[in-house]
Write a protein that holds these residues in place. Structure first.
Motif, PDB file in Angstrom:
ATOM      1  N   GLU A 162      -5.605   1.940   0.024  1.00  0.00           N
ATOM      2  CA  GLU A 162      -5.874   1.212   1.265  1.00  0.00           C
ATOM      3  C   GLU A 162      -7.136   0.361   1.194  1.00  0.00           C
ATOM      4  O   GLU A 162      -7.217  -0.672   1.857  1.00  0.00           O
ATOM      5  CB  GLU A 162      -5.996   2.179   2.449  1.00  0.00           C
ATOM      6  CG  GLU A 162      -4.696   2.766   2.880  1.00  0.00           C
ATOM      7  CD  GLU A 162      -4.845   3.681   4.082  1.00  0.00           C
ATOM      8  OE1 GLU A 162      -5.830   3.553   4.841  1.00  0.00           O
ATOM      9  OE2 GLU A 162      -3.965   4.542   4.260  1.00  0.00           O
ATOM     10  N   ILE A 182      -2.449  -3.636   6.127  1.00  0.00           N
ATOM     11  CA  ILE A 182      -1.861  -2.630   5.249  1.00  0.00           C
ATOM     12  C   ILE A 182      -0.379  -2.984   5.138  1.00  0.00           C
ATOM     13  O   ILE A 182       0.285  -3.211   6.155  1.00  0.00           O
ATOM     14  CB  ILE A 182      -1.999  -1.200   5.839  1.00  0.00           C
ATOM     15  CG1 ILE A 182      -3.469  -0.796   5.991  1.00  0.00           C
ATOM     16  CG2 ILE A 182      -1.223  -0.186   5.005  1.00  0.00           C
ATOM     17  CD1 ILE A 182      -4.210  -0.550   4.706  1.00  0.00           C
ATOM     18  N   GLY A 187      -4.177  -5.980  -0.067  1.00  0.00           N
ATOM     19  CA  GLY A 187      -2.802  -6.071  -0.517  1.00  0.00           C
ATOM     20  C   GLY A 187      -2.418  -7.477  -0.937  1.00  0.00           C
ATOM     21  O   GLY A 187      -3.213  -8.412  -0.875  1.00  0.00           O
ATOM     22  N   HIS A 237       0.820  -1.209   0.000  1.00  0.00           N
ATOM     23  CA  HIS A 237       0.000   0.000   0.000  1.00  0.00           C
ATOM     24  C   HIS A 237       0.858   1.264   0.000  1.00  0.00           C
ATOM     25  O   HIS A 237       0.463   2.276  -0.577  1.00  0.00           O
ATOM     26  CB  HIS A 237      -0.944  -0.010   1.212  1.00  0.00           C
ATOM     27  CG  HIS A 237      -1.931  -1.124   1.135  1.00  0.00           C
ATOM     28  ND1 HIS A 237      -1.704  -2.356   1.731  1.00  0.00           N
ATOM     29  CD2 HIS A 237      -3.119  -1.208   0.506  1.00  0.00           C
ATOM     30  CE1 HIS A 237      -2.731  -3.145   1.476  1.00  0.00           C
ATOM     31  NE2 HIS A 237      -3.603  -2.481   0.742  1.00  0.00           N
TER      32      HIS A 237
END
Length: 137
Positions: free
Chosen positions: A55, A70, A59, A40
């Motif tokens: 966000e 994150i 991910g 991110h």
């Protein structure tokens, strides 16, 4: 909105003293079959913070923990030989990482900070003890 419980710190596993960009990491990740960069945020050696994935998008940075995390990556993490793990963070990176992680903790107060190596004992990433260093944020 995704529920975020983990902030996971990574290194790019690149040689100390060399600059790489979000575009470089995106190319590497696409070559591995990812849609785009897995992180991110990426913190450059000069302390600039760049967005990788938004966000709100899951991910692709730590197996089994992507849904509620994150991913933050700093450029570096290896000695000049490009193989030996080493904490190569510049003073600017250290300052930027602290500021970024502090802001993410305010945004996601339930989130705990980890290093990638906390989830994969075969990895040195991020080449220092992130959970210990940032435990008070």
């Amino acid at each position: 909105m995704r529920q975020i419980y983990e902030l996971v710190l990574h290194c790019s596993a690149t040689p100390e003293g060399r600059d790489y960009t979000v575009d470089d990491i995106t190319r590497w990740h696409k070559a591995r079959g990812f849609d785009t960069i897995g992180y991110h945020y990426v913190v450059y050696r000069n302390g600039e913070v760049h967005v990788g994935r938004p966000e709100y998008v899951q991910g692709a940075h730590v197996r089994g923990h992507n849904r509620n995390s994150i991913g933050v990556c700093y450029i570096g993490g290896c000695a000049e030989d490009g193989k030996t793990p080493k904490d190569t963070r510049t003073p600017e990176q250290k300052e930027a990482l602290t500021k970024l992680l502090r802001g993410l903790r305010r945004k996601y107060p339930e989130a705990k900070i980890f290093g990638h190596r906390d989830f994969d004992k075969h990895k040195a990433c991020p080449s220092f003890d992130a959970s210990g260093e940032y435990k008070d944020l």
